[in-house]
Design a protein around this motif. Structure first.
Motif, mmCIF file in Angstrom:
data_model
loop_
_atom_site.group_PDB
_atom_site.id
_atom_site.type_symbol
_atom_site.label_atom_id
_atom_site.label_comp_id
_atom_site.label_asym_id
_atom_site.label_seq_id
_atom_site.Cartn_x
_atom_site.Cartn_y
_atom_site.Cartn_z
ATOM 1 N N GLY A 1 5.627 0.172 21.921
ATOM 2 C CA GLY A 1 5.989 -0.589 20.736
ATOM 3 C C GLY A 1 4.848 -1.387 20.133
ATOM 4 N N ILE A 2 3.647 -1.277 20.689
ATOM 5 C CA ILE A 2 2.494 -2.016 20.174
ATOM 6 C C ILE A 2 1.536 -1.027 19.503
ATOM 7 C CG2 ILE A 2 0.504 -3.448 20.762
ATOM 8 C CD1 ILE A 2 2.130 -4.357 23.239
ATOM 9 N N VAL A 3 1.216 -1.280 18.244
ATOM 10 C CA VAL A 3 0.304 -0.425 17.503
ATOM 11 C C VAL A 3 -0.844 -1.287 17.008
ATOM 12 C CG1 VAL A 3 0.064 1.085 15.505
ATOM 13 C CG2 VAL A 3 2.190 1.100 16.813
ATOM 14 N N GLU A 4 -2.064 -0.877 17.305
ATOM 15 C CA GLU A 4 -3.234 -1.687 16.955
ATOM 16 C C GLU A 4 -3.748 -1.421 15.543
ATOM 17 O OE1 GLU A 4 -6.281 -1.479 19.897
ATOM 18 O OE2 GLU A 4 -4.860 -1.654 21.538
ATOM 19 N N LEU A 5 -3.541 -0.204 15.021
ATOM 20 C CA LEU A 5 -4.082 0.157 13.723
ATOM 21 C C LEU A 5 -2.989 0.191 12.664
ATOM 22 C CD1 LEU A 5 -6.486 2.973 14.951
ATOM 23 C CD2 LEU A 5 -7.115 0.672 14.204
ATOM 24 N N ASP A 6 -3.378 -0.113 11.434
ATOM 25 C CA ASP A 6 -2.435 -0.139 10.321
ATOM 26 C C ASP A 6 -2.114 1.264 9.818
ATOM 27 O OD1 ASP A 6 -2.682 -2.911 10.473
ATOM 28 O OD2 ASP A 6 -4.381 -2.896 9.099
ATOM 29 N N GLU B 1 4.688 -7.497 6.263
ATOM 30 C CA GLU B 1 3.788 -8.425 5.578
ATOM 31 C C GLU B 1 2.350 -8.009 5.830
ATOM 32 O OE1 GLU B 1 4.660 -12.503 6.381
ATOM 33 O OE2 GLU B 1 6.725 -12.320 5.693
ATOM 34 N N TYR B 2 1.909 -7.014 5.088
ATOM 35 C CA TYR B 2 0.584 -6.446 5.284
ATOM 36 C C TYR B 2 -0.455 -7.195 4.464
ATOM 37 C CZ TYR B 2 -3.109 -3.048 5.777
ATOM 38 O OH TYR B 2 -4.296 -2.452 6.063
ATOM 39 N N ARG B 3 -1.610 -7.456 5.066
ATOM 40 C CA ARG B 3 -2.652 -8.228 4.402
ATOM 41 C C ARG B 3 -3.884 -7.403 4.001
ATOM 42 N NH1 ARG B 3 0.714 -10.807 7.039
ATOM 43 N NH2 ARG B 3 1.332 -12.938 6.716
ATOM 44 N N ALA B 4 -3.950 -6.142 4.384
ATOM 45 C CA ALA B 4 -5.001 -5.201 3.961
ATOM 46 C C ALA B 4 -6.399 -5.580 4.415
ATOM 47 C CB ALA B 4 -4.969 -4.984 2.445
ATOM 48 N N ARG B 5 -6.516 -6.384 5.450
ATOM 49 C CA ARG B 5 -7.842 -6.691 5.986
ATOM 50 C C ARG B 5 -8.308 -5.499 6.802
ATOM 51 N NH1 ARG B 5 -5.136 -11.577 7.867
ATOM 52 N NH2 ARG B 5 -5.239 -13.066 6.174
ATOM 53 N N GLY B 6 -9.471 -4.996 6.514
ATOM 54 C CA GLY B 6 -10.034 -3.902 7.294
ATOM 55 C C GLY B 6 -9.479 -2.534 6.958
ATOM 56 N N LEU B 7 -8.746 -2.391 5.861
ATOM 57 C CA LEU B 7 -8.151 -1.100 5.511
ATOM 58 C C LEU B 7 -9.214 -0.035 5.250
ATOM 59 C CD1 LEU B 7 -5.584 0.529 4.951
ATOM 60 C CD2 LEU B 7 -5.694 -0.280 2.581
ATOM 61 N N VAL C 1 0.847 -1.184 0.000
ATOM 62 C CA VAL C 1 0.000 0.000 0.000
ATOM 63 C C VAL C 1 0.884 1.235 0.000
ATOM 64 C CG1 VAL C 1 -1.815 1.259 1.220
ATOM 65 C CG2 VAL C 1 -1.771 -1.239 1.303
ATOM 66 N N ARG C 2 0.548 2.192 -0.866
ATOM 67 C CA ARG C 2 1.252 3.471 -0.857
ATOM 68 C C ARG C 2 0.221 4.583 -1.059
ATOM 69 N NH1 ARG C 2 1.751 1.507 -5.922
ATOM 70 N NH2 ARG C 2 1.652 2.953 -7.658
ATOM 71 N N GLY C 3 0.588 5.775 -0.670
ATOM 72 C CA GLY C 3 -0.307 6.920 -0.793
ATOM 73 C C GLY C 3 -0.651 7.480 0.570
ATOM 74 N N GLU C 4 -1.551 8.450 0.578
ATOM 75 C CA GLU C 4 -1.936 9.105 1.823
ATOM 76 C C GLU C 4 -3.218 9.898 1.623
ATOM 77 O OE1 GLU C 4 1.406 11.661 2.578
ATOM 78 O OE2 GLU C 4 0.501 13.317 1.474
#
Length: 135
Positions: free
Chosen positions: A36-41, A73-79, A7-10
């Motif tokens: 060090g823990i982040v819940e959102l992508d 290793e991003y899976r884009a679920r819920g983006l 994923v790229r962009g903003e």
């Protein structure tokens, strides 16, 4: 290991978010996750500017964009849902731009855009050109 999406962009945020909006948000600034823990992508890009005041130099922080975190290793679920959550969290702000998504398969390309205040997944249409008018 599983299916990976790049994923790229903003999404640029206007007017920029204030520090009070940023610090109360689940979309923590990129690079500043708690413990060090982040819940959102997705995270907020925070810009800092020094402002001279009568009391000394003030550092003003504003949230200028919603961006992807660096995830190997991003899976884009819920983006799409995460983009919508951020839009809903900050009424009175406009989000412009898009996220370009590309999966491992060469036909797996799509975008997240905002239409009338809603985050939407858009998939391309592939059209073959006519070959000398023959069908």
């Amino acid at each position: 290991m599983g299916y990976i999406t790049h994923v790229r962009g903003e999404f640029v945020i206007e007017p920029p978010l204030t520090w009070n909006e940023i610090k109360a948000s689940p979309f923590e600034p990129v690079g500043r996750g708690k413990y060090g823990i982040v819940e959102l992508d997705l995270g907020l890009r925070v810009e800092e500017a020094s402002v001279d005041t009568d009391e000394g130099t003030l550092v003003r922080r504003t949230g200028t964009a919603l961006v992807m975190r660096e995830i190997d290793e991003y899976r884009a679920r819920g983006l799409v849902e995460q983009v919508q959550r951020c839009i809903d969290l900050f009424p009175g702000h406009t989000f412009t731009g898009r996220l370009e998504c590309e999966g491992e398969e060469n036909t797996d390309i799509w975008r997240v855009v905002i239409r009338e205040g809603r985050a939407v997944k858009v998939e391309p249409r592939i059209v073959w050109p006519d070959e000398d008018g023959a069908q």
